[in-house]
Design a protein around this motif. Structure first.
Motif, PDB file in Angstrom:
ATOM      1  N   ARG A  63      37.143  41.095 -48.901  1.00 23.95           N
ATOM      2  CA  ARG A  63      37.290  39.650 -48.689  1.00 23.95           C
ATOM      3  C   ARG A  63      35.936  39.017 -48.364  1.00 23.95           C
ATOM      4  O   ARG A  63      35.569  37.981 -48.899  1.00 23.95           O
ATOM      5  CB  ARG A  63      38.269  39.401 -47.536  1.00 23.95           C
ATOM      6  N   ILE A 128      48.256  34.307 -51.442  1.00 25.59           N
ATOM      7  CA  ILE A 128      49.161  34.549 -52.583  1.00 25.59           C
ATOM      8  C   ILE A 128      48.884  35.926 -53.204  1.00 25.59           C
ATOM      9  O   ILE A 128      49.797  36.697 -53.485  1.00 25.59           O
ATOM     10  CB  ILE A 128      48.960  33.418 -53.638  1.00 25.59           C
ATOM     11  N   PHE A 132      51.780  38.680 -52.677  1.00 26.92           N
ATOM     12  CA  PHE A 132      52.710  38.878 -53.793  1.00 26.92           C
ATOM     13  C   PHE A 132      52.168  39.746 -54.928  1.00 26.92           C
ATOM     14  O   PHE A 132      52.940  40.356 -55.645  1.00 26.92           O
ATOM     15  CB  PHE A 132      53.185  37.521 -54.326  1.00 26.92           C
ATOM     16  N   THR A 148      46.029  34.783 -37.506  1.00 23.62           N
ATOM     17  CA  THR A 148      47.308  35.062 -36.845  1.00 23.62           C
ATOM     18  C   THR A 148      48.387  35.136 -37.939  1.00 23.62           C
ATOM     19  O   THR A 148      48.199  34.592 -39.037  1.00 23.62           O
ATOM     20  CB  THR A 148      47.693  33.923 -35.879  1.00 23.62           C
ATOM     21  N   SER A 150      51.114  33.593 -37.897  1.00 23.77           N
ATOM     22  CA  SER A 150      51.590  32.211 -38.113  1.00 23.77           C
ATOM     23  C   SER A 150      50.751  31.515 -39.170  1.00 23.77           C
ATOM     24  O   SER A 150      51.270  30.806 -40.026  1.00 23.77           O
ATOM     25  CB  SER A 150      51.482  31.393 -36.832  1.00 23.77           C
ATOM     26  N   LYS A 151      49.440  31.738 -39.081  1.00 25.56           N
ATOM     27  CA  LYS A 151      48.561  31.065 -40.041  1.00 25.56           C
ATOM     28  C   LYS A 151      48.831  31.588 -41.461  1.00 25.56           C
ATOM     29  O   LYS A 151      48.786  30.827 -42.419  1.00 25.56           O
ATOM     30  CB  LYS A 151      47.095  31.260 -39.656  1.00 25.56           C
ATOM     31  N   THR A 154      51.986  29.835 -42.642  1.00 27.64           N
ATOM     32  CA  THR A 154      51.744  28.420 -42.977  1.00 27.64           C
ATOM     33  C   THR A 154      51.009  28.316 -44.306  1.00 27.64           C
ATOM     34  O   THR A 154      51.381  27.516 -45.168  1.00 27.64           O
ATOM     35  CB  THR A 154      50.866  27.758 -41.890  1.00 27.64           C
ATOM     36  N   GLN A 156      50.784  30.487 -46.672  1.00 27.87           N
ATOM     37  CA  GLN A 156      51.649  30.950 -47.775  1.00 27.87           C
ATOM     38  C   GLN A 156      52.603  29.835 -48.203  1.00 27.87           C
ATOM     39  O   GLN A 156      52.771  29.563 -49.390  1.00 27.87           O
ATOM     40  CB  GLN A 156      52.449  32.168 -47.305  1.00 27.87           C
ATOM     41  N   HIS A 157      53.191  29.183 -47.226  1.00 32.69           N
ATOM     42  CA  HIS A 157      54.132  28.111 -47.518  1.00 32.69           C
ATOM     43  C   HIS A 157      53.462  27.001 -48.331  1.00 32.69           C
ATOM     44  O   HIS A 157      53.984  26.527 -49.331  1.00 32.69           O
ATOM     45  CB  HIS A 157      54.674  27.551 -46.206  1.00 32.69           C
ATOM     46  N   ARG A 158      52.262  26.632 -47.866  1.00 30.27           N
ATOM     47  CA  ARG A 158      51.548  25.550 -48.561  1.00 30.27           C
ATOM     48  C   ARG A 158      51.133  25.976 -49.965  1.00 30.27           C
ATOM     49  O   ARG A 158      51.182  25.180 -50.907  1.00 30.27           O
ATOM     50  CB  ARG A 158      50.310  25.157 -47.758  1.00 30.27           C
ATOM     51  N   LEU A 160      52.633  28.082 -51.925  1.00 30.33           N
ATOM     52  CA  LEU A 160      53.800  28.047 -52.819  1.00 30.33           C
ATOM     53  C   LEU A 160      54.117  26.614 -53.233  1.00 30.33           C
ATOM     54  O   LEU A 160      54.495  26.342 -54.360  1.00 30.33           O
ATOM     55  CB  LEU A 160      55.014  28.703 -52.145  1.00 30.33           C
ATOM     56  N   LYS A 161      53.917  25.692 -52.292  1.00 26.37           N
ATOM     57  CA  LYS A 161      54.150  24.271 -52.601  1.00 26.37           C
ATOM     58  C   LYS A 161      53.197  23.814 -53.703  1.00 26.37           C
ATOM     59  O   LYS A 161      53.594  23.130 -54.638  1.00 26.37           O
ATOM     60  CB  LYS A 161      53.885  23.398 -51.363  1.00 26.37           C
TER      61      LYS A 161
ATOM     62  N   LEU B  11      59.540  31.857 -57.746  1.00 29.08           N
ATOM     63  CA  LEU B  11      58.083  31.830 -57.887  1.00 29.08           C
ATOM     64  C   LEU B  11      57.458  33.126 -57.356  1.00 29.08           C
ATOM     65  O   LEU B  11      56.570  33.714 -57.985  1.00 29.08           O
ATOM     66  CB  LEU B  11      57.533  30.613 -57.124  1.00 29.08           C
ATOM     67  N   ARG B  16      54.882  38.335 -58.498  1.00 26.30           N
ATOM     68  CA  ARG B  16      54.899  39.806 -58.441  1.00 26.30           C
ATOM     69  C   ARG B  16      54.811  40.415 -59.843  1.00 26.30           C
ATOM     70  O   ARG B  16      54.394  41.551 -59.998  1.00 26.30           O
ATOM     71  CB  ARG B  16      56.164  40.292 -57.732  1.00 26.30           C
ATOM     72  N   ILE B 354      55.738  23.108 -39.111  1.00 27.34           N
ATOM     73  CA  ILE B 354      54.620  23.445 -39.998  1.00 27.34           C
ATOM     74  C   ILE B 354      54.273  22.163 -40.739  1.00 27.34           C
ATOM     75  O   ILE B 354      55.076  21.645 -41.509  1.00 27.34           O
ATOM     76  CB  ILE B 354      55.036  24.534 -41.016  1.00 27.34           C
ATOM     77  N   SER B 368      46.739  24.034 -39.259  1.00 28.04           N
ATOM     78  CA  SER B 368      46.829  25.216 -40.122  1.00 28.04           C
ATOM     79  C   SER B 368      47.817  26.216 -39.521  1.00 28.04           C
ATOM     80  O   SER B 368      48.175  27.196 -40.142  1.00 28.04           O
ATOM     81  CB  SER B 368      45.458  25.850 -40.312  1.00 28.04           C
ATOM     82  N   GLU B 369      48.224  25.962 -38.290  1.00 33.61           N
ATOM     83  CA  GLU B 369      49.198  26.826 -37.616  1.00 33.61           C
ATOM     84  C   GLU B 369      50.460  26.004 -37.331  1.00 33.61           C
ATOM     85  O   GLU B 369      50.376  24.786 -37.175  1.00 33.61           O
ATOM     86  CB  GLU B 369      48.650  27.274 -36.251  1.00 33.61           C
ATOM     87  N   PRO B 370      51.604  26.667 -37.234  1.00 32.93           N
ATOM     88  CA  PRO B 370      52.789  25.908 -36.813  1.00 32.93           C
ATOM     89  C   PRO B 370      52.568  25.367 -35.394  1.00 32.93           C
ATOM     90  O   PRO B 370      51.915  26.026 -34.584  1.00 32.93           O
ATOM     91  CB  PRO B 370      53.900  26.967 -36.806  1.00 32.93           C
TER      92      PRO B 370
END
Lengths: 181, 381
Positions: A63, A128, A132, A148, A150-151, A154, A156-158, A160-161, B11, B16, B354, B368-370
């Motif tokens: 990385r 991503i 995946f 973390t 959590s980060k 978050t 990952q969620h964004r 995917l969006k 998705l 994958r 989030i 960037s964090e919940p």
């Protein structure tokens, strides 16, 4: 040194290659970066404390090296833009990406996903790929990225969006093209 | 919402299935390239190092020469300055060369540190915050009405030794256009999970259905955050006749599904105001309501009116909230919006939000964090 290399190669090489490839999307650059990663790993292997797994340690080095590649690329691009005083057009400059042979065999939808990954931010793309494509779990991904959990969730969620949005836009554009013709 | 989830799953499945990219080189080939590179790196770094001494030596020689000359001749100050600048420049060159040799991993680490420091610098301290996420066990809660009695302003006092009749020492209600329904004229005693209350002689509240409703809501905002479900009054007042109660035992309704907007008092202070009339069954409905101004009551929207809102339930008590508006940015409006959403989401049972608003940091909030939701609203310390 060779024994260490062989062990690492046998265990992780293809995964490592794939991770870096999806980050830079260029096989030649991937080979160079992978080489750089091995050099760093072999030089510091004796200092590896085993606090994380060997695999996550290797990927965290990958990385860093990949990040460095992008940083240098950005520097180069900025110098180039300054020289020619280009505006937005120049901002679009990418590394010399050539679609790999594996890409050619993909169906249209998978090609779209492959392309849409470029709409994600650097961090989103990393998540991503690790989650995946490389199949790391949330905890391992967090370890590699030094974040973390959590980060990771978050981001990952964004990500995917962003992908969903990009896929929708491409679909709409395609439908528009069909209607026109 | 289900559709969203299935889209996400689809998705993920497609991601994958992206092709496995293989390195076609053999193990031996890769090793040879690495070995060659490592060998090449060594002499080149020695070579580079020897070059570093050239400007260093040149600088030292130049400095010595200047020193000798200064001893013998009278030079102007400006020349001295330019020479020292030249020497500084050479030093910089030397530093740059050395820097180039630093390992890339180190550079990356430095870049990371730099980015974090830069982020910290950008945090604006001048924002006014209305929430506190700390788990303050000693917090006390009070609640007041807005000028027209349409909204409730909950107040959280972060002082462990606070007693309810001291409220005047913490806030000037008149100046802030906040109206006390009479709680300063009631004596409260908290005993474990019970609240015992006594009306004093000066308690005055016209008995009416509307007044009782507000009275009960204010008490709920005061004691529900502490886990109390009822209040036992030790004496009677006609206002209690307006409620469906017996034995002077007032049940407190849970604080649920409440949108928060911004109440502006005439002295310029702003407070999160609970909209307690109307039914907002979902968080999305509440967030849409929060875009609506109520000028007749001095209540402003807590979410810009042009905002496009999207919400999605997440596992573990989290909710994803995506907001896009031209007004969202590094500004107080955005801080207030974040805080109003956190307070509102709490009343829908969410523990964390989030956010996706196009920026990762606003004031003290790391988006960037919940972010944890809270019922510690309108903080007074």
């Amino acid at each position: 040194m060779k024994a260490t290399f062989e062990e690492l190669y046998d265990k992780y090489h293809q995964d490592l290659f794939q991770y870096i490839f999806y980050m830079v999307k260029d096989k030649q650059q991937t080979e160079d970066i992978v080489q750089e990663v091995y050099i760093k790993v072999l030089r510091s292997y004796q200092h590896f404390k085993g606090e994380s797994s060997e695999k996550t340690w290797l990927f965290s080095i990958a990385r860093h090296v990949t990040f460095d590649y992008f940083r240098k690329l950005k520097k180069k691009r900025n110098k180039f833009l300054e020289f020619f005083n280009w505006g937005e057009e120049g901002e679009q400059l990418q590394s010399d990406q050539q679609a790999p042979e594996e890409y050619v065999l993909l169906d249209d939808q998978m090609k779209q996903i492959y392309t849409c990954m470029e709409h994600c931010s650097y961090d989103q793309k990393q998540v991503i790929i690790l989650r995946f494509i490389q199949d790391f779990n949330i905890k391992e991904t967090a370890e590699i990225l030094d974040w973390t959990t959590s980060k990771v969730k978050t981001t990952q969620h964004r990500a995917l969006k962003v992908l969903q949005q990009c896929m929708m836009t491409s679909l709409r554009e395609e439908e528009g093209d069909h209607e026109e013709s | 919402m289900k559709n969203h989830k299935s889209n996400d799953e689809q998705l993920k499945e497609q991601l994958r299935k992206l092709p496995k990219i293989e390195d076609k080189r053999t193990k031996e080939e890769v090793f040879q390239q690495i070995e060659a590179q490592m060998k090449q790196d060594k002499p080149s770094s020695q070579k580079k190092r020897s070059f570093i001494w050239v400007p260093v030596l040149a600088t030292v020689c130049a400095a010595l020469l200047i020193f000798v000359i200064i001893q013998g001749q009278d030079f102007s100050r400006s020349y001295d300055q330019s020479t020292s600048e030249m020497a500084d420049d050479s030093d910089m060159d030397t530093f740059d060369n050395a820097d180039d040799e630093a390992s890339t991993a180190e550079e990356s680490r430095e870049a990371d540190i730099f980015n974090k420091a830069e982020m910290q610098d950008n945090i604006k301290e001048e924002y006014r915050y209305l929430l506190d996420m700390e788990d303050t066990q000693g917090a006390s809660h009070m609640a007041f009405l807005t000028e027209q009695g349409q909204h409730i302003i909950p107040i959280t006092i972060l002082q462990s030794n606070f007693s309810y009749n001291q409220i005047n020492e913490y806030i000037d209600l008149e100046e802030n256009d906040l109206y006390d329904i009479g709680i300063r004229e009631i004596q409260f005693q908290r005993e474990n999970q019970k609240v015992i209350a006594t009306f004093t002689d000066s308690f005055e509240l016209q008995p009416s259905g509307n007044n009782y409703s507000n009275f009960e809501k204010v008490l709920a905002y005061m004691f529900r955050p502490l886990g109390m479900k009822e209040i036992q009054f030790e004496n009677h007042h006609p206002i209690l006749n307006e409620g469906d109660i017996s034995n002077n035992l007032v049940p407190l309704s849970p604080i649920e599904q409440v949108p928060y907007k911004i109440y502006q008092s005439n002295n310029g202070a702003e407070w999160l105001a609970a909209k307690t009339d109307g039914i907002f069954k979902t968080l999305t409905a509440a967030l849409e309501e929060m875009k609506i101004a109520e000028p007749a009551f001095n209540v402003q929207p807590s979410i810009p009116e042009d905002t496009v809102i999207e919400t999605e339930d997440q596992p573990g008590g989290q909710v994803f909230v995506s907001l896009s508006s031209a007004q969202i940015g590094d500004n107080q409006i955005t801080v207030q919006m974040i805080e109003a959403i956190l307070a509102t989401a709490f009343t829908y049972g969410y523990q964390e939000v989030i956010f996706s608003i196009g920026i990762d940091q606003i004031g003290k909030y790391d988006l960037s964090e919940p972010i944890q939701t809270t019922d510690q609203i309108n903080i007074i310390q």
